[in-house]
Scaffold this motif. Structure first.
Motif, mmCIF file in Angstrom:
data_model
loop_
_atom_site.group_PDB
_atom_site.id
_atom_site.type_symbol
_atom_site.label_atom_id
_atom_site.label_comp_id
_atom_site.label_asym_id
_atom_site.label_seq_id
_atom_site.Cartn_x
_atom_site.Cartn_y
_atom_site.Cartn_z
ATOM 1 N N ALA A 153 29.400 5.818 4.799
ATOM 2 C CA ALA A 153 30.260 4.821 4.148
ATOM 3 C C ALA A 153 31.008 5.433 2.971
ATOM 4 O O ALA A 153 32.196 5.146 2.749
ATOM 5 N N ALA A 154 30.329 6.278 2.210
ATOM 6 C CA ALA A 154 30.964 6.913 1.050
ATOM 7 C C ALA A 154 32.078 7.864 1.488
ATOM 8 O O ALA A 154 33.127 7.960 0.829
ATOM 9 N N LYS A 155 31.881 8.556 2.596
ATOM 10 C CA LYS A 155 32.938 9.435 3.118
ATOM 11 C C LYS A 155 34.151 8.615 3.554
ATOM 12 O O LYS A 155 35.298 9.032 3.357
ATOM 13 N N GLN A 156 33.899 7.458 4.153
ATOM 14 C CA GLN A 156 35.004 6.573 4.525
ATOM 15 C C GLN A 156 35.765 6.108 3.285
ATOM 16 O O GLN A 156 36.993 5.973 3.303
ATOM 17 N N GLU A 157 35.037 5.888 2.192
ATOM 18 C CA GLU A 157 35.678 5.465 0.951
ATOM 19 C C GLU A 157 36.572 6.566 0.393
ATOM 20 O O GLU A 157 37.632 6.286 -0.192
ATOM 21 N N LEU A 158 36.174 7.820 0.551
ATOM 22 C CA LEU A 158 37.014 8.934 0.118
ATOM 23 C C LEU A 158 38.377 8.881 0.814
ATOM 24 O O LEU A 158 39.422 9.071 0.182
ATOM 25 N N ILE A 159 38.348 8.612 2.131
ATOM 26 C CA ILE A 159 39.603 8.544 2.886
ATOM 27 C C ILE A 159 40.430 7.342 2.427
ATOM 28 O O ILE A 159 41.646 7.439 2.239
ATOM 29 N N ARG A 160 39.773 6.207 2.243
ATOM 30 C CA ARG A 160 40.477 5.000 1.803
ATOM 31 C C ARG A 160 41.155 5.233 0.460
ATOM 32 O O ARG A 160 42.309 4.842 0.251
ATOM 33 N N ARG A 164 45.159 5.047 -0.539
ATOM 34 C CA ARG A 164 45.611 4.163 -1.628
ATOM 35 C C ARG A 164 46.432 4.946 -2.648
ATOM 36 O O ARG A 164 47.525 4.526 -3.030
ATOM 37 N N TYR A 165 45.874 6.086 -3.098
ATOM 38 C CA TYR A 165 46.596 6.889 -4.096
ATOM 39 C C TYR A 165 47.921 7.400 -3.547
ATOM 40 O O TYR A 165 48.930 7.429 -4.253
ATOM 41 N N ASN A 166 47.925 7.804 -2.284
ATOM 42 C CA ASN A 166 49.143 8.334 -1.681
ATOM 43 C C ASN A 166 50.216 7.243 -1.603
ATOM 44 O O ASN A 166 51.392 7.492 -1.879
ATOM 45 N N SER A 167 49.791 6.036 -1.237
ATOM 46 C CA SER A 167 50.722 4.904 -1.183
ATOM 47 C C SER A 167 51.282 4.599 -2.573
ATOM 48 O O SER A 167 52.495 4.378 -2.731
ATOM 49 N N GLU A 168 50.400 4.610 -3.574
ATOM 50 C CA GLU A 168 50.846 4.331 -4.945
ATOM 51 C C GLU A 168 51.754 5.439 -5.473
ATOM 52 O O GLU A 168 52.669 5.166 -6.261
ATOM 53 N N TYR A 169 51.530 6.673 -5.015
ATOM 54 C CA TYR A 169 52.400 7.787 -5.413
ATOM 55 C C TYR A 169 53.807 7.586 -4.849
ATOM 56 O O TYR A 169 54.819 7.763 -5.553
ATOM 57 N N VAL A 170 53.882 7.196 -3.583
ATOM 58 C CA VAL A 170 55.174 6.946 -2.944
ATOM 59 C C VAL A 170 55.929 5.826 -3.665
ATOM 60 O O VAL A 170 57.157 5.877 -3.824
ATOM 61 N N LEU A 171 55.189 4.838 -4.147
ATOM 62 C CA LEU A 171 55.798 3.705 -4.852
ATOM 63 C C LEU A 171 56.143 4.038 -6.307
ATOM 64 O O LEU A 171 56.711 3.213 -7.019
ATOM 65 N N GLY A 172 55.759 5.241 -6.744
ATOM 66 C CA GLY A 172 56.073 5.662 -8.100
ATOM 67 C C GLY A 172 55.058 5.219 -9.136
ATOM 68 O O GLY A 172 55.291 5.358 -10.346
ATOM 69 N N ILE A 173 53.912 4.701 -8.675
ATOM 70 C CA ILE A 173 52.898 4.188 -9.593
ATOM 71 C C ILE A 173 51.914 5.274 -10.014
ATOM 72 O O ILE A 173 51.534 5.365 -11.186
ATOM 73 N N GLU A 174 51.500 6.097 -9.060
ATOM 74 C CA GLU A 174 50.436 7.074 -9.309
ATOM 75 C C GLU A 174 51.002 8.483 -9.441
ATOM 76 O O GLU A 174 52.114 8.776 -8.997
ATOM 77 N N LYS A 175 50.217 9.353 -10.057
ATOM 78 C CA LYS A 175 50.615 10.745 -10.276
ATOM 79 C C LYS A 175 50.257 11.612 -9.067
ATOM 80 O O LYS A 175 49.291 11.326 -8.353
ATOM 81 N N LYS A 176 51.002 12.685 -8.881
ATOM 82 C CA LYS A 176 50.708 13.623 -7.793
ATOM 83 C C LYS A 176 49.343 14.260 -7.999
ATOM 84 O O LYS A 176 48.618 14.526 -7.025
ATOM 85 N N GLU A 177 48.960 14.491 -9.262
ATOM 86 C CA GLU A 177 47.662 15.113 -9.548
ATOM 87 C C GLU A 177 46.497 14.259 -9.040
ATOM 88 O O GLU A 177 45.470 14.790 -8.613
ATOM 89 N N ARG A 190 43.793 15.471 -6.331
ATOM 90 C CA ARG A 190 42.353 15.398 -6.633
ATOM 91 C C ARG A 190 41.601 14.733 -5.480
ATOM 92 O O ARG A 190 40.524 15.190 -5.086
ATOM 93 N N ALA A 191 42.162 13.668 -4.916
ATOM 94 C CA ALA A 191 41.533 12.978 -3.791
ATOM 95 C C ALA A 191 41.439 13.894 -2.573
ATOM 96 O O ALA A 191 40.419 13.914 -1.868
ATOM 97 N N VAL A 192 42.508 14.676 -2.331
ATOM 98 C CA VAL A 192 42.509 15.623 -1.210
ATOM 99 C C VAL A 192 41.419 16.678 -1.411
ATOM 100 O O VAL A 192 40.678 17.018 -0.476
ATOM 101 N N LEU A 193 41.294 17.198 -2.626
ATOM 102 C CA LEU A 193 40.298 18.218 -2.938
ATOM 103 C C LEU A 193 38.878 17.695 -2.699
ATOM 104 O O LEU A 193 38.032 18.397 -2.136
ATOM 105 N N LEU A 194 38.621 16.452 -3.094
ATOM 106 C CA LEU A 194 37.291 15.869 -2.910
ATOM 107 C C LEU A 194 36.977 15.663 -1.430
ATOM 108 O O LEU A 194 35.841 15.872 -0.988
ATOM 109 N N MET A 195 37.988 15.285 -0.650
ATOM 110 C CA MET A 195 37.791 15.157 0.794
ATOM 111 C C MET A 195 37.464 16.504 1.417
ATOM 112 O O MET A 195 36.550 16.617 2.248
ATOM 113 N N GLU A 196 38.203 17.530 1.018
ATOM 114 C CA GLU A 196 37.946 18.875 1.551
ATOM 115 C C GLU A 196 36.543 19.341 1.174
ATOM 116 O O GLU A 196 35.857 19.987 1.974
ATOM 117 N N GLU A 197 36.127 19.004 -0.037
ATOM 118 C CA GLU A 197 34.791 19.379 -0.525
ATOM 119 C C GLU A 197 33.692 18.779 0.357
ATOM 120 O O GLU A 197 32.648 19.398 0.592
#
Length: 394
Positions: A309-316, A320-333, A337-344
């Protein structure tokens, strides 16, 4: 894309957790032999992050705990005056912090729990904060003002004095446990607790401090997916988990905490020592982990389900962050960071079962909509029966 985590399965026992957590809190009160100021970190109710990473977790289990302790607790809400002035918005509900405070008061009342007071922290006559104060008082809610303290982390003698904590308004409490909570992070819960400790000790009243924080879970490994999912949840504010170095040095035991608590511990311990200098019988903490009353790890009854379940949350979180980045709300960093944690954790986006069908639906929409000038969308949802249903625009 919506997917049910660990469908039909539960990895967390609420009743076991409630028993463990209640016992831990009452034991802390007994050790203090006086009044316990208990800072509630995270969400008091509707804790959907916990419910996602700990399948079976009741999002309102903390409210159930407070109900069990109802006759022993006073509840105080803290809100930072600057957040009121700026109109800061709580992400999960999309409402401002002042509106979230009213909602929290109403939610508590629905559970037959009344608040004792609201504290407006770092108050400097902000117009919106004054209006908020008036609204609360006209609803019959007591409001106290705490003020900015200069040199908070550099001049402990000034902070722990009548010109520091002593200038704040004293909140009169009656119960042995004072729960200090807030509509969101950085609302001044800790400073409210410390100010009250100072005021209580000036009055000759035994009082101590503890922290109720669900994540990270200190009793599971640093790189357990549940703890990594917490890092993903706080990627936007750059929180990260680490082994508590103070706990390891003192007890030769590994316990997990997070960077801000570890970084602030030496100053916090110094402040507590100054406040309690004449009360040598009160317990003093040797580590940030010592301060906590966190038994969530002992409510996990199926680690395999929880890890998945926690791994599924990483993807979710990534989506979410990627969508917010596209909308101009969230930072690329934050996305990185989310991508790095998934790879980890060795997790790919397609490990979430609805991702591939949603992408296929989007491709079908584009292939069938030649000549249409617009955005092609595909969607997928997994039902409790595990069936996946897709949809697309035309």
């Amino acid at each position: 894309m919506i997917s049910h985590n660990s469908i039909k399965k539960s990895g967390f026992d609420n009743d076991k957790y409630l028993k463990e957590q209640t016992t831990a809190i009452l034991d802390r009160v007994k050790k203090i032999n006086g009044k316990l100021y208990l800072e509630f970190g995270g969400k008091l109710c509707f804790d959907y992050h916990a419910a996602r990473v700990l399948p079976g977790y009741d999002p309102n289990v903390k409210m159930r705990l407070l109900q069990q302790l109802k006759n022993k607790i006073d509840i105080v809400l803290s809100i930072y005056a600057g957040d009121i002035e700026k109109g800061r918005v709580r992400g999960d509900f999309g409402i401002t912090y002042d509106a979230a405070t009213f909602k929290l008061i109403d939610d508590l009342r629905k559970w037959d729990l009344n608040i004792l007071a609201v504290v407006i922290t770092r108050f400097a006559n902000q117009p919106s904060a004054l209006t908020f104060k008036n609204k609360l008082e006209r609803r019959g809610v007591k409001v106290y003002l705490h003020y900015p303290i200069e040199h908070y982390s550099t001049d402990i003698d000034f902070v722990v004095s009548d010109n520091g904590f002593g200038k704040n308004e004293y909140i009169e409490t009656k119960k042995p446990i004072v729960v200090v909570t807030a509509p969101g992070p950085n609302s001044g819960k800790l400073s409210t607790c410390l100010s009250q400790l100072y005021q209580e000790h000036k009055r000759g009243i035994n009082a101590g401090y503890a922290k109720f924080e669900t994540f990270p879970i200190w009793s599971i490994p640093l790189k357990h997916p549940v703890n990594v999912a917490y890092e993903a949840a706080t990627a936007d504010i750059l929180d990260y988990n680490l082994v508590d170095p103070f706990h390891l040095a003192k007890y030769k035991e590994t316990a997990i905490n997070y960077n801000r608590d570890v970084e602030s511990f030496p100053i916090l311990k110094l402040i507590l020592t100054r406040i309690m200098k004449n009360d040598s019988d009160l317990p003093m903490y040797n580590s940030p982990t010592d301060m906590g009353v966190n038994r969530a790890g002992f409510g996990i009854v199926d680690d395999k389900i929880v890890q998945e379940a926690a791994k599924q949350e990483l993807i979710r979180r990534y989506f979410r962050y990627n969508s917010e980045y596209v909308l101009g709300i969230e930072k690329k960093e934050t996305v990185d960071r989310a991508v790095l944690l998934m790879e980890e954790m060795g997790v790919k986006t397609t490990d979430r079962l609805v991702v591939a069908p949603a992408r296929k639906a989007s491709e079908d929409a584009e292939n069938n909509g030649k000549g249409f000038e617009g955005i092609y969308c595909g969607a997928a949802i997994q039902l409790k029966s595990e069936k996946i249903i897709t949809g697309k625009n035309s």
